[in-house]
Design an enzyme around this catalytic site. Structure first.
Site, short mmCIF file in Angstrom:
data_model
loop_
_atom_site.label_atom_id
_atom_site.label_comp_id
_atom_site.label_asym_id
_atom_site.label_seq_id
_atom_site.Cartn_x
_atom_site.Cartn_y
_atom_site.Cartn_z
N HIS A 358 0.80 -1.23 0.00
CA HIS A 358 0.00 0.00 0.00
C HIS A 358 0.82 1.27 0.00
O HIS A 358 0.25 2.36 0.12
CB HIS A 358 -0.92 0.04 1.21
CG HIS A 358 -1.97 -1.01 1.23
ND1 HIS A 358 -3.24 -0.82 0.72
CD2 HIS A 358 -1.94 -2.28 1.66
CE1 HIS A 358 -3.94 -1.93 0.86
NE2 HIS A 358 -3.17 -2.83 1.43
N LYS A 548 -8.37 13.96 4.70
CA LYS A 548 -7.51 12.78 4.66
C LYS A 548 -6.46 12.96 5.75
O LYS A 548 -6.38 14.04 6.35
CB LYS A 548 -6.83 12.62 3.29
CG LYS A 548 -6.19 13.93 2.78
CD LYS A 548 -5.58 13.77 1.39
CE LYS A 548 -6.59 13.86 0.26
NZ LYS A 548 -6.65 12.68 -0.58
N ARG A 549 -5.65 11.93 6.03
CA ARG A 549 -4.57 12.11 6.98
C ARG A 549 -3.71 13.29 6.55
O ARG A 549 -3.56 13.57 5.36
CB ARG A 549 -3.72 10.84 7.06
CG ARG A 549 -4.39 9.72 7.83
CD ARG A 549 -4.67 10.09 9.26
NE ARG A 549 -3.44 10.13 10.02
CZ ARG A 549 -3.07 9.22 10.92
NH1 ARG A 549 -3.85 8.18 11.18
NH2 ARG A 549 -1.94 9.35 11.59
N LYS A 554 0.73 14.53 0.82
CA LYS A 554 -0.65 14.79 0.37
C LYS A 554 -0.87 16.27 0.07
O LYS A 554 -1.86 16.65 -0.51
CB LYS A 554 -1.64 14.29 1.42
CG LYS A 554 -1.63 12.75 1.59
CD LYS A 554 -2.59 12.30 2.68
CE LYS A 554 -2.49 10.82 3.01
NZ LYS A 554 -3.13 9.94 2.01
N THR A 656 -8.56 6.51 -1.95
CA THR A 656 -9.90 5.95 -2.10
C THR A 656 -10.95 7.04 -1.87
O THR A 656 -12.06 6.93 -2.38
CB THR A 656 -10.13 4.78 -1.12
OG1 THR A 656 -9.64 5.17 0.17
CG2 THR A 656 -9.39 3.53 -1.57
N LYS A 660 -14.78 8.11 -3.69
CA LYS A 660 -16.03 8.41 -2.96
C LYS A 660 -16.59 9.77 -3.39
O LYS A 660 -17.80 9.92 -3.58
CB LYS A 660 -15.77 8.41 -1.45
CG LYS A 660 -15.33 7.04 -0.92
CD LYS A 660 -14.76 7.12 0.49
CE LYS A 660 -14.03 5.82 0.84
NZ LYS A 660 -13.22 5.91 2.06
C1 26W Z 1 4.36 0.93 9.74
C2 26W Z 1 3.59 2.18 9.72
C3 26W Z 1 2.64 2.19 8.60
C4 26W Z 1 1.29 2.04 8.88
C5 26W Z 1 0.38 2.04 7.85
C6 26W Z 1 3.06 2.34 7.31
C7 26W Z 1 2.14 2.35 6.28
C8 26W Z 1 0.81 2.19 6.54
C9 26W Z 1 -0.19 2.14 5.44
C10 26W Z 1 0.31 1.25 4.35
C11 26W Z 1 -0.53 3.50 4.95
C12 26W Z 1 -1.80 3.51 4.12
O1 26W Z 1 -2.88 3.58 4.64
N1 26W Z 1 -1.67 3.50 2.79
C13 26W Z 1 -2.77 3.85 1.93
O2 26W Z 1 -3.46 2.69 1.51
C14 26W Z 1 -4.62 3.05 0.78
C15 26W Z 1 -5.36 1.78 0.48
O3 26W Z 1 -4.69 1.02 -0.46
C16 26W Z 1 -4.26 3.83 -0.46
O4 26W Z 1 -5.44 4.23 -1.10
C17 26W Z 1 -3.43 5.06 -0.09
O5 26W Z 1 -2.98 5.71 -1.25
C18 26W Z 1 -2.26 4.63 0.77
O6 26W Z 1 -1.56 5.78 1.24
#
Ligand code: 26W
Length: 807
Positions: A358, A548-549, A554, A656, A660
């Site tokens: 992701h 969003k975050r 972003k 995503t 929406k």
């Molecule tokens: C280890 C810390 C950590 C925690 C969570 C690193 C990375 C993440 C996630 C992978 C971050 C995340 O939410 N990524 C998002 O995933 C969505 C679903 O596929 C995508 O639509 C977003 O672009 C992506 O940033």
């Protein structure tokens, strides 16, 4: 409360009403007179739940009878939000519930608002898992989600004097009527200790053990066809209290094991893009992964006997690398538990496991210090070394270079040695997928290029999707009704049938009705935001939304700087006919992410200044919505005119929210990043506003030198805005507050805010022009709604099912 204004004539509603009253009395233990709104909420859920449970048991029976392959979705996060409306509407009982409650003098919407958000996730990845669970059930695919039942989910965000403050979210404070504890489904999870010889095999003797117990939540699919299970693990000490210690007076020591267990499931880590690297996080990952794998393998043995047929009956999907230790855990159980040969075990593991990536952000790629990993999971470390020796041998045999071999290794040897979880997941899976076409191509050419060379064909794309039940039908009932009137009901079961709207693009009356729905949604949102923030908004202004975050990639900062530039322009040229705009921001910052928190403060400072400046009249308002979450998204998205998807190209894996918004008739202003690229392909170039550098251009600029200072100094608007922020125009109480943030733009500007600024500002003025042509705007809105049905998570899940899971 107990008066009965209008007895409902609907027999379904009467039956439901009787069940609610029965639940209120016999399960909540209150009568109608003494019941508080929360008691009624619980009773309503309990009554609905009975319907859910019948279908749940029926689904389970059907799955057993068919002996079919099951999908297991392992995810450290499930950002599901509220469940009442979802369950009710998927069961087709919305109207009955409304009438049943009205007969008791109660308002359904008010009760719905009492439900806390289940916020067991950070952002996109967790919300995707929730959409996937709903689509799996809707497509009648037998599936389990596996995760952790965090006692405190995503923190609640309060804004104090403009600064984010994190407060614990206590979603379980009033109990959770949706969950069922399964005391019988429990497993031991070990940590530490030694690996000892046992004949010619080895056995791991952990130093420490906790017990994982299952807590199940039903997941209702569309039209109630299937109800699947979300199984979240909670932790307990094997001995909840050590009586000998307690009796000897050591009261705290006697409870220490239980406290250690509690800490495992206590909080969700609130960082969504950089690894904090704490030991507790790795403990959490192994805890839920081991419990899930043991559960999956136990079920397989119970129903099918031979563990060698696991890949025929189970597809295990890893949601990012957080459960990547599953590869080593399956291997351990196959080799040490079932006595299989290593290579056969690796083959079985690979045929069972799929991995979804992701993010390509380097700071988000999980890796663990090798000494930590080895201390906590000594047997897994051995297995990882053994897998590593095989893939490195294969890489050498193929004549790969030292650099390529180093990139493939499961161990990062640069400096402090670390275990690379993405490489482990890649090596242990038969499928490795990205979440949008561009992201998948970048996986092949950047982070995973050597692994891609070693395992060609493993990387594949599955563009994300969102569930149209929650993100159209439930959050925007008025738009749903309007579409039904126009094209019939087919789109409710197949979102791609929304395309029938394309033929009605010339239907002015339909365009008008959709515009009226949007306006009503904006009026409702304005009322809600007035409550939350005290700011009054004009529902006829263009609602421009970025929720969003908060993350530098972003580029909320790009939007804020443009807001300042627009403010300057409006003040300098009050005679021009500016389009009235409302800029809405919302999002949480990771607790330790300094610049993200500063960006929130900047949004507040800019809002305060602009909203109180009479010289911009009602032309510009800025709102930062506190505590952005799923429920707020459900209110904001249906009310948006413009969707901000402006990440630095190449950095947003998919997005995503972009889907929406388009589904609810907002136009996108965005870069060619993530799924924006595919949205543009589907809605058409004329119905989206694209600007800025492409991913290739960003990479080229980063490689060949980029001089943001020259760009800033060469752009009058940008320069003025950056200087204003930097010199304290928006922060007279602390004029240097934004100095270093702005210096960062001059000095490196990694996210290319300066490079894209002029193009972004020009795109915003093009949006103004479109807004001044209401006919054209409505047409573009319609083409957005009509052409994004493909971004339904039903389509995404159907692709996973066919290409990866073979179910
Ligand atoms: C280890 C810390 C950590 C925690 C969570 C690193 C990375 C993440 C996630 C992978 C971050 C995340 O939410 N990524 C998002 O995933 C969505 C679903 O596929 C995508 O639509 C977003 O672009 C992506 O940033």
């Amino acid at each position: 409360m107990s008066s009965r204004p209008n007895r409902s004539p609907n027999p379904g509603a009467e039956l439901l009403e009787a069940r609610i009253v029965d639940a209120l009395r016999h399960r909540v233990g209150k009568d109608e007179r003494s019941a508080k709104p929360h008691d009624w909420f619980t009773a309503a859920v309990q009554a609905l739940r009975d319907e859910v449970i019948d279908r749940w048991m029926d689904s389970t029976r059907r799955t057993h009878a068919a002996g079919a392959k099951r999908v297991y979705y392992l995810s450290l996060e499930f950002l599901i939000g509220r469940l009442l409306r979802d369950a009710m509407s998927n069961l087709g009982l919305g109207r009955e519930m409304e009438q049943a409650l009205r007969a008791q003098g109660l308002d359904l919407a008010a009760l719905e608002d009492l439900e806390p958000d289940a916020a067991l996730g950070n952002g996109g990845l967790g919300r995707l898992a929730a959409c996937f669970m709903e689509s799996l059930a809707s497509l009648d695919i037998p599936a389990h989600g596996y995760g952790i039942r965090y006692v405190n989910g995503m923190f609640r965000q309060r804004i104090d004097d403009g600064w984010q403050v994190e407060l614990p979210e206590t979603w379980l404070a009033h109990g959770n009527p949706w969950e069922f504890e399964r005391r019988e489904s429990c497993y031991r999870i070990g940590y530490g200790g030694d690996v000892v010889a046992n004949g010619d095999a080895v056995v791991w003797q952990p130093a420490e053990m906790v017990e994982a117990t299952a807590v199940d939540t039903p997941v209702v699919g569309w039209r109630g066809k299937r109800v699947n299970t979300l199984r979240l693990w909670t932790a307990n000490a094997l001995d909840p209290i050590r009586l000998d210690a307690f009796n000897a007076g050591d009261h705290l020591g006697a409870l220490a094991d239980q406290m250690r267990a509690d800490s495992l499931v206590r909080v969700l880590y609130p960082a969504d893009s950089s690894l904090a690297g704490q030991e507790l996080r790795l403990r959490q990952e192994y805890f839920f992964t081991s419990a899930s794998i043991q559960d999956i393998m136990r079920r397989h043995e119970q129903y099918h006997g031979d563990i060698r047929t696991l890949p025929d009956k189970a597809a295990i999907q890893l949601n990012d690398t957080h459960p990547a230790v599953a590869v080593a855990e399956i291997m351990r159980l196959l080799v040490d538990g079932h006595g299989l040969e290593f290579d056969e075990a690796l083959d079985i593991t690979r045929r069972t496991v799929g991995y979804t990536n992701h993010t390509l952000l380097p700071e988000a790629l999980e890796s663990w210090p090798l000494p930590l990993f080895e201390r906590m999971l000594p047997r897994h470390m051995q297995i990882i070394y053994a897998i590593n020796s095989r893939i490195l041998r294969d890489a050498r045999r193929q004549g790969m270079s030292d650099g390529e071999v180093a990139a493939i290794s499961l161990i990062d040897e640069g400096g402090e040695r670390r275990v690379r979880m993405a490489n482990l997941a890649f090596a242990g899976a038969h499928s490795v997928n990205g979440v949008a076409a561009l992201h998948t191509e970048l996986m092949k050419t950047t982070v995973f290029s050597s692994l891609h060379k070693l395992f060609p064909g493993k990387i594949n794309n599955k563009t994300n999707g969102v569930t149209p039940r929650r993100w159209l039908q439930q959050c925007n009932p008025a738009l749903t009704a309007t579409i039904r009137d126009a094209i019939g009901d087919g789109f409710l079961d197949d979102a791609e049938q929304l395309s029938a709207l394309n033929a009605l693009a010339g239907d002015a009356a339909l365009g008008e009705r959709i515009a009226e729905v949007k306006r009503a949604n904006k009026v409702a949102l304005a009322a809600h935001l007035k409550e939350l923030t005290g700011i009054r908004l004009n529902p006829d202004a263009l609602f421009d939304v970025q929720i969003k975050r908060i993350h530098e990639y972003k580029r909320q900062l790009l939007n804020l700087i443009e807001t300042v530039a627009l403010y300057d322009q409006i003040r300098s040229h009050p005679e021009r006919d500016w389009v009235p705009r409302v800029k809405i921001f919302g999002g949480k910052a990771a607790s330790s992410y300094h610049n993200a928190k500063l960006i929130i403060k900047l949004a507040g400072d800019i809002a305060k200044r602009i909203n109180n400046d009479p010289s911009v009249g009602g032309l510009l308002k800025v709102v930062f919505v506190p505590n952005y979450n799923v429920s707020l998204a459900e209110r904001i998205i249906p009310a948006a005119d413009l969707s901000e998807q402006i990440s630095t190209a190449g950095m947003e894996a998919s997005g995503t929210g972009n889907m929406k918004f388009a589904l609810n008739g907002a136009l996108t202003i965005g870069t060619l990043d993530g799924a924006n690229v595919e949205i543009k392909d589907r809605v058409g170039d004329e119905n989206i506003v694209i600007f800025g550098l492409t991913a290739d251009e960003v990479a080229e600029k980063r490689a060949n030198g980029y001089n943001p200072r020259a760009i800033i100094e060469g752009s009058r608007e940008l320069h003025q805005a950056v200087e204003a922020i930097s010199s304290g125009v928006f922060s007279s109480d602390d004029p240097h507050r934004y100095r270093s943030l702005m210096d960062g733009l001059y000095d490196h500007d990694w996210f290319m805010v300066a490079a894209d600024f002029d193009a972004y500002a020009a795109a915003q003025r093009a949006v103004d022009q479109r807004w001044n042509d209401p006919q054209g705007w409505r047409r573009a809105t319609l083409h957005n709604i009509a052409n994004v049905g493909w971004f339904s998570s039903d389509r995404t899940i159907a692709e996973y099912a066919k290409d990866i899971w073979k179910v």
